[in-house]
Write a protein that holds these residues in place. Structure first.
Motif, mmCIF file in Angstrom:
data_model
loop_
_atom_site.group_PDB
_atom_site.id
_atom_site.type_symbol
_atom_site.label_atom_id
_atom_site.label_comp_id
_atom_site.label_asym_id
_atom_site.label_seq_id
_atom_site.Cartn_x
_atom_site.Cartn_y
_atom_site.Cartn_z
ATOM 1 N N THR A 251 -38.409 -16.514 -8.453
ATOM 2 C CA THR A 251 -39.483 -17.006 -7.589
ATOM 3 C C THR A 251 -40.808 -16.370 -8.007
ATOM 4 O OG1 THR A 251 -39.257 -15.204 -5.976
ATOM 5 C CG2 THR A 251 -37.893 -17.177 -5.625
ATOM 6 N N LYS A 252 -41.885 -16.951 -7.517
ATOM 7 C CA LYS A 252 -43.172 -16.267 -7.618
ATOM 8 C C LYS A 252 -43.066 -15.013 -6.745
ATOM 9 C CE LYS A 252 -46.289 -20.144 -8.611
ATOM 10 N NZ LYS A 252 -45.288 -21.195 -8.859
ATOM 11 N N ARG A 336 -41.584 -19.750 -3.418
ATOM 12 C CA ARG A 336 -42.000 -20.740 -4.402
ATOM 13 C C ARG A 336 -41.252 -20.491 -5.708
ATOM 14 N NH1 ARG A 336 -44.096 -22.677 -0.612
ATOM 15 N NH2 ARG A 336 -46.217 -23.400 -0.253
ATOM 16 N N ASN A 486 -44.080 -30.478 -1.353
ATOM 17 C CA ASN A 486 -44.433 -29.693 -2.533
ATOM 18 C C ASN A 486 -43.536 -30.150 -3.678
ATOM 19 O OD1 ASN A 486 -44.922 -27.823 -4.515
ATOM 20 N ND2 ASN A 486 -44.148 -26.051 -3.375
ATOM 21 N N ASP A 489 -43.996 -26.666 -7.252
ATOM 22 C CA ASP A 489 -43.249 -25.413 -7.397
ATOM 23 C C ASP A 489 -42.408 -25.098 -6.158
ATOM 24 O OD1 ASP A 489 -45.303 -24.829 -5.658
ATOM 25 O OD2 ASP A 489 -45.883 -22.942 -6.644
ATOM 26 N N PRO A 490 -41.664 -26.091 -5.636
ATOM 27 C CA PRO A 490 -40.822 -25.796 -4.475
ATOM 28 C C PRO A 490 -39.716 -24.817 -4.853
ATOM 29 C CG PRO A 490 -40.205 -27.914 -5.385
ATOM 30 C CD PRO A 490 -41.439 -27.465 -6.136
#
Length: 556
Positions: A251-252, A336, A486, A489-490
């Motif tokens: 993830t981010k 994200r 989204n 970047d979901p």
């Protein structure tokens, strides 16, 4: 607790991994055995793998093949699910009893054989029959390919953290009594961190898990919620956590002091030890924003800086109230996908199948139950009936009469799902599946209802990862809500919470032939029938087709 020893073992295991880029075949043996365990100042026999609770951690690297021989030495039928493993064309190794295999009977064995194609991160394994996963579970750690770094600062050390529940009673008796009465089961007596509740009222003498750390280091915590029925908040006093992965997908990174993790989910966080010394409470407590009974006890462990005196007072942390919906919503909304060049988010943009599934409770007649009725659960008003042989066998061998492929793609009756409920709470019963052509794309909106009560449902899909493109409160609006999806970047995962009184939209590509279970990961809801299956037909040629069953596939 031998926490430091566990971490040393992890390092040893990592060192044993080969210094090459070649994928390996890794062999494990799981003996299913009874073992006496003492928790809450009370002893009972529990079903375990190799006498351990939690069970042994499986270590591998991306693209490795894993063979696990499971030998059943207990009186129960057993099967093991490798939660989150894609099982590309190897559905026979997925594990849910009567879905992809008949269970392993007492005295019998089965070798689960699967390849970790294109996956790396924290997954887990657990029993997938009866309520045995209460004690039959463990971590599956998939390291990146050799010389491939993490997309975040390299940690000095790694630690598996498994959150779970504990009953003083035998869990099979707990669910059997509930099914006999038609009512909800008793809630657990405690939560646990790596198998230990920590000191609680009525048993203050029991020690909790201890994680020894050094100042100025970064630790990767691989957190797993193996609880049967409860979503959990997780915190460490005096420390911030950086989320870097969920369900074995990067993830981010984002910082938080509290994570929310539902049964079935995994979350990797970076913990930096910013203090010089001290003892700090590690805690897990329930999240429930509906009028439903939960085990409200907090499990505690200790983050112990090396050199700190044993007499040092532990720094405590207040836990969120159990109905902290805003905190849960904020956490879910912060996730994200990394969506980098190396780890892109391949969100399906053109959709072949638009589905809307309501996830609900219901009430069906029962002449022998307490109120002449029993609580059930359903998807699109269908309470799933388990077959007598596995769906995958029926599909592969074209055995008639086991299931029908007429599962409704939309609710049979449309009403104000989160508003005034119908007076008739009865459900339909059936072994019904939804059929998908190979490589077709699916958008599935999971809609909670107010039937009996709104409730958060963690939904797990076997055989696939999916993208969580949207979520909201109230009824899903097919005109307005997709505009807010989204699609860049979901977060990508295998288990997602459907908010109480709300909806969650997911997208996935049906690129894995076989029969794939989808169910609520609250074990009581699965037991009550909140489950269904997708049949994904073969594509073109052998590389897009389900492999034949292994010769040792268990028989019913």
């Amino acid at each position: 607790m031998a926490a430091f020893g566990i971490r040393i073992m992890l390092l040893v295991a990592a060192c044993l991994l080969p210094l090459s880029v070649e994928a390996m075949v890794r062999h494990y043996k799981f003996n299913v055995v009874l073992k006496n365990a003492t928790r809450l100042c009370s002893t009972k026999p529990i079903v375990t793998i190799n006498g351990k609770f939690p069970g042994p951690t499986i270590y591998a690297r991306e693209d490795d093949t894993v063979l696990v021989k499971v030998v059943n030495h207990v009186k129960y039928n057993v099967s093991i699910h490798w939660h989150g493993v894609r099982q590309l064309r190897t559905g026979w190794a997925d594990g849910p009893a009567y879905i992809t295999q008949c269970p392993i009977q007492p005295g019998q064995a089965y070798v689960y054989n699967f390849t970790l194609t294109g996956q790396r991160g924290t997954l887990w394994w657990h029993a997938h029959i009866l309520w045995l996963r209460a004690t039959v579970h463990g971590a599956l750690v998939i390291l990146p390919k050799f010389r491939v770094p993490y997309p975040f600062p390299k940690p000095n050390m790694e630690q598996v953290i498994i959150l779970s529940e504990w009953w003083k009673s035998d869990t099979e008796n707990v669910i059997n009594e509930a099914l006999k009465s038609g009512l909800a089961p008793n809630v657990s007596d405690a939560h646990t961190v790596n198998g230990h509740p920590g000191p609680i009222q009525g048993c203050a003498s029991q020690d909790g898990f201890k994680l020894e750390v050094q100042p100025g280091n970064t630790y990767l915590l691989r957190i797993i919620n193996a609880a049967l029925n409860e979503e959990l908040f997780f915190k460490i006093a005096g420390h911030e956590l950086t989320v870097v992965e969920v369900d074995a997908v990067y993830t981010k990174p984002f910082k938080t002091d509290t994570i929310l993790i539902t049964p079935g989910q995994t979350t990797n966080v970076l913990l930096t030890t910013t203090h010089a010394t001290g003892k700090y409470m590690v805690a897990a407590s329930p999240f429930m924003d509906a009028p439903i009974a939960v085990d409200n006890k907090t499990a505690t462990a200790t983050l112990h800086y090396l050199g700190t005196l044993g007499s040092t007072i532990t720094t405590f942390t207040p836990m969120p109230p159990k109905n902290a919906t805003p905190l849960a919503t904020t956490f879910a909304g912060s996730l994200r996908s990394l969506n980098s060049k190396i780890y892109p988010a391949r969100v399906p943009l053109k959709i072949d199948h638009n589905l809307l599934f309501t996830v609900s409770l219901g009430i069906n007649p029962c002449a022998t139950c307490v109120n002449n009725s029993r609580v059930v659960a359903d998807i699109n008003n269908v309470t799933f009936v388990m077959p007598k042989i596995s769906l995958l066998q029926a599909h592969f061998f074209n055995i008639k009469g086991v299931f029908t492929d007429d599962f409704p793609g939309n609710p049979p009756v449309v009403y104000n799902f989160t508003g005034t409920q119908p007076s008739n709470l009865k459900t339909m019963k059936g072994t019904r599946v939804y059929r998908l052509p190979y490589n077709s794309t699916v958008e599935l909106v999971l809609q909670d209802t107010g039937m009996i009560t709104p409730e958060n449902h963690p939904i797990h899909l076997h055989g696939f990862n999916f993208f969580v493109v949207g979520r909201g409160q109230g009824n899903f609006n097919p005109t307005k809500d997709p505009k807010k999806f989204n699609l860049v970047d979901p977060v990508e995962r295998n288990t997602v919470g459907v908010p109480a009184g709300g909806w969650t939209a997911i997208r996935f590509r049906a690129d894995n032939p076989g029969v794939w279970f989808m169910h609520c990961h609250l074990e009581i809801h699965t037991t009550w029938g909140l489950k269904m299956a997708f049949v994904v037909d073969n594509g073109k040629g052998p590389n897009e087709s389900l492999l034949p069953p292994p010769s040792d596939l268990p028989k019913c």
